[in-house]
Design a protein around this motif. Structure first.
Motif, PDB file in Angstrom:
ATOM      1  N   ASP A  60       0.874  -1.405   0.094  1.00  0.00           N
ATOM      2  CA  ASP A  60      -0.020  -0.104  -0.138  1.00  0.00           C
ATOM      3  C   ASP A  60       0.736   1.230  -0.023  1.00  0.00           C
ATOM      4  OD1 ASP A  60       1.148  -0.329   2.660  1.00  0.00           O
ATOM      5  OD2 ASP A  60      -1.055  -0.150   3.559  1.00  0.00           O
ATOM      6  N   LYS A  61       2.115   1.111  -0.212  1.00  0.00           N
ATOM      7  CA  LYS A  61       2.961   2.289  -0.291  1.00  0.00           C
ATOM      8  C   LYS A  61       3.152   2.797  -1.761  1.00  0.00           C
ATOM      9  CE  LYS A  61       5.538   0.834   3.924  1.00  0.00           C
ATOM     10  NZ  LYS A  61       7.032   0.546   4.352  1.00  0.00           N
ATOM     11  N   LEU A  62       2.089   3.550  -2.078  1.00  0.00           N
ATOM     12  CA  LEU A  62       2.199   3.971  -3.672  1.00  0.00           C
ATOM     13  C   LEU A  62       2.481   5.760  -3.664  1.00  0.00           C
ATOM     14  CD1 LEU A  62      -1.117   2.076  -4.762  1.00  0.00           C
ATOM     15  CD2 LEU A  62       1.204   1.402  -4.975  1.00  0.00           C
ATOM     16  N   GLN A  63       2.989   5.900  -4.503  1.00  0.00           N
ATOM     17  CA  GLN A  63       3.583   6.986  -4.981  1.00  0.00           C
ATOM     18  C   GLN A  63       2.866   8.038  -6.342  1.00  0.00           C
ATOM     19  OE1 GLN A  63       7.710   8.266  -5.985  1.00  0.00           O
ATOM     20  NE2 GLN A  63       7.418   9.876  -4.465  1.00  0.00           N
ATOM     21  N   MET A  64       2.325   8.781  -6.334  1.00  0.00           N
ATOM     22  CA  MET A  64       1.675   9.436  -7.197  1.00  0.00           C
ATOM     23  C   MET A  64       2.730  10.451  -7.927  1.00  0.00           C
ATOM     24  SD  MET A  64      -2.461   9.504  -6.681  1.00  0.00           S
ATOM     25  CE  MET A  64      -3.436   8.310  -6.544  1.00  0.00           C
ATOM     26  N   SER A  65       2.836  10.448  -9.282  1.00  0.00           N
ATOM     27  CA  SER A  65       3.629  11.553  -9.798  1.00  0.00           C
ATOM     28  C   SER A  65       2.865  11.789 -11.118  1.00  0.00           C
ATOM     29  CB  SER A  65       5.044  11.095 -10.102  1.00  0.00           C
ATOM     30  OG  SER A  65       5.153   9.629 -10.780  1.00  0.00           O
ATOM     31  N   GLY A  66       3.661  12.912 -11.797  1.00  0.00           N
ATOM     32  CA  GLY A  66       3.033  13.469 -12.799  1.00  0.00           C
ATOM     33  C   GLY A  66       1.601  14.402 -12.771  1.00  0.00           C
ATOM     34  N   VAL A  67       1.407  15.114 -13.810  1.00  0.00           N
ATOM     35  CA  VAL A  67       0.297  16.048 -13.613  1.00  0.00           C
ATOM     36  C   VAL A  67      -0.869  16.078 -14.530  1.00  0.00           C
ATOM     37  CG1 VAL A  67      -0.533  18.564 -13.041  1.00  0.00           C
ATOM     38  CG2 VAL A  67       1.645  17.705 -11.850  1.00  0.00           C
ATOM     39  N   GLY A  68      -1.918  15.926 -14.438  1.00  0.00           N
ATOM     40  CA  GLY A  68      -2.898  15.977 -15.403  1.00  0.00           C
ATOM     41  C   GLY A  68      -4.054  16.982 -15.014  1.00  0.00           C
ATOM     42  N   THR A  69      -4.859  17.357 -16.147  1.00  0.00           N
ATOM     43  CA  THR A  69      -5.863  18.286 -15.883  1.00  0.00           C
ATOM     44  C   THR A  69      -6.680  18.302 -14.882  1.00  0.00           C
ATOM     45  OG1 THR A  69      -7.172  17.368 -17.662  1.00  0.00           O
ATOM     46  CG2 THR A  69      -5.874  19.101 -18.544  1.00  0.00           C
ATOM     47  N   GLN A  70      -7.014  17.092 -14.266  1.00  0.00           N
ATOM     48  CA  GLN A  70      -7.848  16.939 -13.096  1.00  0.00           C
ATOM     49  C   GLN A  70      -7.347  17.450 -11.960  1.00  0.00           C
ATOM     50  OE1 GLN A  70      -9.387  12.947 -12.631  1.00  0.00           O
ATOM     51  NE2 GLN A  70     -10.347  13.038 -14.720  1.00  0.00           N
ATOM     52  N   ARG A  71      -5.895  17.229 -11.471  1.00  0.00           N
ATOM     53  CA  ARG A  71      -5.206  17.751 -10.465  1.00  0.00           C
ATOM     54  C   ARG A  71      -5.056  19.268 -10.697  1.00  0.00           C
ATOM     55  NH1 ARG A  71       1.146  15.932  -8.651  1.00  0.00           N
ATOM     56  NH2 ARG A  71       1.008  17.222  -6.941  1.00  0.00           N
ATOM     57  N   VAL A  72      -4.734  19.761 -11.938  1.00  0.00           N
ATOM     58  CA  VAL A  72      -4.794  21.295 -11.689  1.00  0.00           C
ATOM     59  C   VAL A  72      -5.983  21.980 -11.460  1.00  0.00           C
ATOM     60  CG1 VAL A  72      -4.371  23.226 -13.621  1.00  0.00           C
ATOM     61  CG2 VAL A  72      -2.836  21.010 -13.747  1.00  0.00           C
ATOM     62  N   GLU A  73      -7.098  21.462 -11.996  1.00  0.00           N
ATOM     63  CA  GLU A  73      -8.523  21.785 -11.745  1.00  0.00           C
ATOM     64  C   GLU A  73      -8.768  21.804  -9.984  1.00  0.00           C
ATOM     65  OE1 GLU A  73     -13.053  20.768 -12.720  1.00  0.00           O
ATOM     66  OE2 GLU A  73     -11.588  19.197 -12.568  1.00  0.00           O
ATOM     67  N   ASP A  74      -8.265  20.587  -9.388  1.00  0.00           N
ATOM     68  CA  ASP A  74      -8.405  20.848  -8.069  1.00  0.00           C
ATOM     69  C   ASP A  74      -7.689  21.924  -7.284  1.00  0.00           C
ATOM     70  OD1 ASP A  74      -9.767  18.566  -8.073  1.00  0.00           O
ATOM     71  OD2 ASP A  74      -8.757  17.199  -7.041  1.00  0.00           O
ATOM     72  N   GLU A  75      -6.341  22.387  -7.831  1.00  0.00           N
ATOM     73  CA  GLU A  75      -5.585  23.260  -7.304  1.00  0.00           C
ATOM     74  C   GLU A  75      -6.058  24.500  -7.789  1.00  0.00           C
ATOM     75  OE1 GLU A  75      -1.022  24.602  -7.056  1.00  0.00           O
ATOM     76  OE2 GLU A  75      -1.478  22.527  -6.949  1.00  0.00           O
ATOM     77  N   VAL A  76      -6.696  24.805  -8.791  1.00  0.00           N
ATOM     78  CA  VAL A  76      -7.199  26.189  -9.179  1.00  0.00           C
ATOM     79  C   VAL A  76      -8.576  26.371  -8.503  1.00  0.00           C
ATOM     80  CG1 VAL A  76      -8.359  27.310 -11.171  1.00  0.00           C
ATOM     81  CG2 VAL A  76      -6.463  25.994 -11.280  1.00  0.00           C
ATOM     82  N   VAL A  77      -9.188  25.306  -8.205  1.00  0.00           N
ATOM     83  CA  VAL A  77     -10.543  25.396  -7.620  1.00  0.00           C
ATOM     84  C   VAL A  77     -10.294  25.821  -6.058  1.00  0.00           C
ATOM     85  CG1 VAL A  77     -12.795  24.397  -6.319  1.00  0.00           C
ATOM     86  CG2 VAL A  77     -11.995  24.204  -8.802  1.00  0.00           C
TER      87      VAL A  77
END
Length: 821
Positions: free
Chosen positions: A567-584
């Motif tokens: 269960d030790k997972l790391q997420m990397s890279g950026v997509g439009t959904q992640r940018v949307e979350d940050e902009v909101v």
């Protein structure tokens, strides 16, 4: 036998490349009046004489009767859907893209016109002596007698895998116990509406009938208008269909059906006149120069190189108006479906219902009806994406390719054509001009313009003296060093705040959809990858799934590694959904619109979302490259590029060109109205010359550097490149096929003493080695696209398809296609 016999050369739909040819069939006398070039027919094909659809390539008369020729069985079309010009295009596609005749036909004629042959099995109403039948034959008869539907019978007997049952069925047909029939079914039928009018007998006074008050209302209405649809009559008189039916039974009304075209344009009214468009001095100079080329009636090409916002669309409108007034027609091509709604709305206001639209977001019925409108001459302007270049217009005066350098103009499936090459052929057939236009032309076209193969026209000023946006490059390494670990730089955040306070709009670009592009396991050091493709899965937060953007595979994300279950997972890279979350999160009161493949899947998504943004319902639009080109929003004064670094280093020789074009185009969305624009380009490589030149909108400087590099490394336009692609479910077979192709081409070169230049790269695995459970290899040939070279490739392909040892390997040949994957 004596006399003259008609022979038809026919291409059949079921022949693959190795057996694609012009097959000879005799034409029965009763079918002769209905046979012409391009007409589809039903013919027997192969050893089993299976009924197959084909189309007539040509016919000729023969004095010698050949009894071995099979006859044409029936005619499918009432008239040919292929004009004489498009028959020439079909031959050109066959010759230049290594496709089959029917692949070319299906590209020229919309899918909605395609037919299939349905076979039906029926018991003949005769006595059957079951004592002489085998057990298998008796089983077939019993099943047919007890089946509940014809569909159940057909499904049971059409199973080709059961050889025993098939032999029994053949014997029963030979004995006359079972009859085999077939029907043709079109994929999309014509849409008809019921019309009603007063009958001739009633109008002549031959019918006297007592009418109810409701019936009298209907008769009065039709006496005034003459003819109306049943739906209109019911609405205008508030009556039911039963009342209309009773009037028909009394012979007071006559009904008939008429074809109704499914609407692809929406409401359309001419509200502006092209004559009233006022061009700037620069636009007028360009218009006058291109007009002279049109008036010469000689086929030629021209490149319109105009900066973003220079008003190229106004020039298009004036030129199309000119050719329409001279009795000719026009085609306007755009690279993306997303550009069609806004452009179409503008053209509809000038030209109304003379426009037809063709693109993949239309339903099959709409696309079929638009094709018919073009074919019958009621539409004289065609606007659409790549496939619109095949619109069956006659007497074309101009073909315009907007944003001509976009890779979407190149087809990546058979036939692998480039829209520009097809347009050049059509210009030759119609003696018209091909106008290529862009703020960032392809290097090939700009080179040809500089070399006087194309006429060059330039517009270097924005329309109405609007200024190009002020562009700033932001070093994200310095941002991280100063404590900013977010996706947006401090400068871009402040700029967005300023726009929000002024009621102005912003556009943010990131050319990767999803939330994160890679999910890795820290325990076993592996990335969660697609089981069908050799690429990592992208995490989509909205539905909590991991998705492959190549084959469509999806899996539920449960927070555990599918390999070691850690269960030790790391997420990397950026997509439009992640940018949307940050902009909101940063701007909670702002309206944020995300535009990518995940949010624009429905048919009218583009039109509805862009219209809402234009009306000011959203403050910030975030999206992939679909928002970067051709769009005009006067209230957008800020553009932010989140990151395009990855596109610079794809390993494709066109990576710099594509990145420069995308940056230049998206920056050009800012400041198109009367307000000044600004743009921020975020990057970890701020000193890269492509970014520097794009920030200055310096296409000429980029061209000089890139064309020198292309010449030194021998890339287009200084050569042509042909990719021989191979794929198989087993890597060993793919490797063996690659070696066979290399050996076969080497032997051809040796035996035929070829004179054209040739350099080979590979064979080697593709950049993405496996897609959809198929290993992929390729051989790249640098050469000159000449007839002699194409003959070599065709010879190799014919031998490949006839080699049974290679039957499990797929192959294609693509000239000047994408080599990036």
């Amino acid at each position: 036998m004596r006399g003259v016999f008609t022979v038809a050369k026919i291409a059949v739909s079921c022949a693959y490349y190795g057996f694609d040819s012009e097959y000879s069939y005799s034409v029965p006398q009763d079918l002769k009046p209905y046979i012409s070039d391009g007409i589809r027919v039903v013919v027997p094909f192969g050893k089993g004489n299976k009924k197959t659809i084909g189309f007539v390539i040509r016919t000729y008369e023969s004095a010698e009767y050949n009894g071995a020729l099979k006859p044409v069985e029936s005619v499918v079309d009432e008239r040919s859907l292929v004009t004489p010009e498009m028959m020439k295009i079909i031959f050109w596609l066959k010759e230049n893209t290594f496709c089959t005749y029917f692949d070319a036909y299906k590209t020229v004629v919309p899918t909605g016109f395609s037919y299939r042959i349905d076979l039906h099995y029926n018991l003949v109403n005769t006595y059957i002596d079951e004592s002489e039948l085998s057990d298998e034959e008796r089983g077939v008869i019993a099943f047919m007698r007890t089946s509940s539907s014809q569909r159940e019978v057909d499904k049971f007997l059409s199973l080709t895998g059961n050889e025993k049952r098939k032999k029994a069925l053949d014997r029963l047909i030979d004995r006359g116990y079972i009859e085999l029939s077939d029907t043709l079914k079109r994929r999309v039928g014509d849409e008809n509406i019921k019309m009603v009018e007063l009958s001739r007998d009633y109008l002549d006074g031959n019918i006297t009938a007592t009418l109810t008050p409701k019936q009298s209302l209907i008769v009065k209405l039709l006496d005034e208008v003459g003819c109306a649809s049943e739906k209109e009559v019911r609405y205008m008189t508030n009556c039911t269909g039963d009342i209309i039916k009773r009037l028909e039974n009394k012979n007071v009304l006559h009904s008939f059906k008429t074809e109704h075209f499914r609407d692809a344009l929406g409401e359309s009214e001419n509200s502006y006149m092209p004559e009233l468009i006022e061009l700037s001095d620069e636009q007028q100079t360009v218009y006058d120069g291109i007009s002279e080329l049109i008036d010469s009636n000689n086929p030629c090409g021209a490149l319109l190189y105009g900066v973003t916002g220079s008003g190229k669309t106004l020039v298009y409108i004036k030129l199309i108006d000119k050719v329409l007034k001279s009795g000719k027609t026009a085609i306007l091509l755009v690279p993306e479906i997303s550009l069609t709604p806004q452009l179409l709305s503008r053209f509809k206001s000038y030209f109304g219902m003379t426009i037809a639209v063709l693109h993949s977001s239309l339903s099959l019925g709409q696309r079929t009806d638009e094709f018919k409108r073009i074919l019958n001459g009621s539409a004289r302007i065609v606007i659409g994406t790549r496939s619109a270049v095949f619109a069956p217009l006659r007497n074309i005066g101009v073909i315009i390719m907007d944003e001509e350098g976009e890779q979407t103009y190149k087809s990546d499936s058979s036939p692998r054509y480039h829209t520009r090459d097809v347009a050049i052929q059509r210009c030759g057939h119609n003696n018209c001009i091909l106008l290529l236009a862009s703020a960032t032309p392809s290097l090939e076209c700009f080179y040809y313009a500089k070399s006087n193969r194309f006429h060059l026209f330039e517009m270097k000023k924005r329309y109405s003296d609007a200024k190009l946006p002020d562009v700033k490059i932001v070093d994200m390494q310095k941002q991280a060093a100063s404590g900013n670990d977010g996706l947006l730089s401090f400068e871009l955040i402040q700029a967005i705040k300023d726009r929000l306070s002024k009621g102005e709009q912003s556009i943010l670009l990131l050319n990767r959809r999803g939330f994160t592009t890679t999910v890795s396991c820290l325990s076993c050091s592996t990335a969660i990858s697609c089981p069908n493709c050799s690429i990592p899965l992208t995490y989509h937060k909205k539905n909590d799934h991991l998705m492959c953007h190549y084959c469509g595979y999806t899996m539920k994300f449960d927070g555990h590694c599918p390999v070691c279950h850690g269960d030790k997972l790391q997420m990397s890279g950026v997509g439009t959904q992640r940018v949307e979350d940050e902009v909101v999160r940063l701007f909670p009161d702002a309206g944020v619109l995300r535009m990518d493949a995940d949010t624009t899947s429905s048919r009218y998504s583009y039109e509805e979302k862009f219209s809402a943004f234009e009306k000011g319902e959203y403050d910030i639009m975030l999206g992939t490259q679909m928002i970067a080109k051709g769009l005009d929003f006067p209230n957008v004064t800020l553009v932010g590029v989140i990151s395009l670094d990855k596109s610079l280093f794809t390993g494709d020789y066109k990576s710099y060109e594509r990145t420069f074009s995308l940056l230049t185009q998206v920056v050009g969305r800012s400041g198109r109205g009367d307000k000044p624009g600004e743009a921020y380009i975020q990057t970890f490589v701020p000193d890269h010359y492509v970014l520097e030149l794009a920030s200055k909108q310096d296409y000429d400087g980029f061209y000089e550097q890139e064309i020198a590099l292309r010449q030194a490394l021998m890339y287009p336009p200084f050569c042509d490149m042909c990719v021989i692609g191979l794929s198989s479910q087993m890597e060993s077979r793919c490797i063996a096929a690659s070696d066979w192709v290399t050996k076969t081409l080497s032997e051809y070169i040796k035996n035929n003493k070829v004179s054209f230049p040739l350099r080979a790269i590979g064979p080697a695995p593709c950049a993405i080695e496996m897609i959809n459970n198929r290993y992929r290899y390729r051989l790249i040939l640098k050469t000159r696209n000449c007839k002699e070279f194409r003959e070599m490739i065709k010879d190799m392909l014919y031998k490949f398809y006839k080699n049974r040892d290679l039957s499990n390997v797929r192959i294609f040949a693509d000239i000047n296609g994408d080599i990036g994957l």
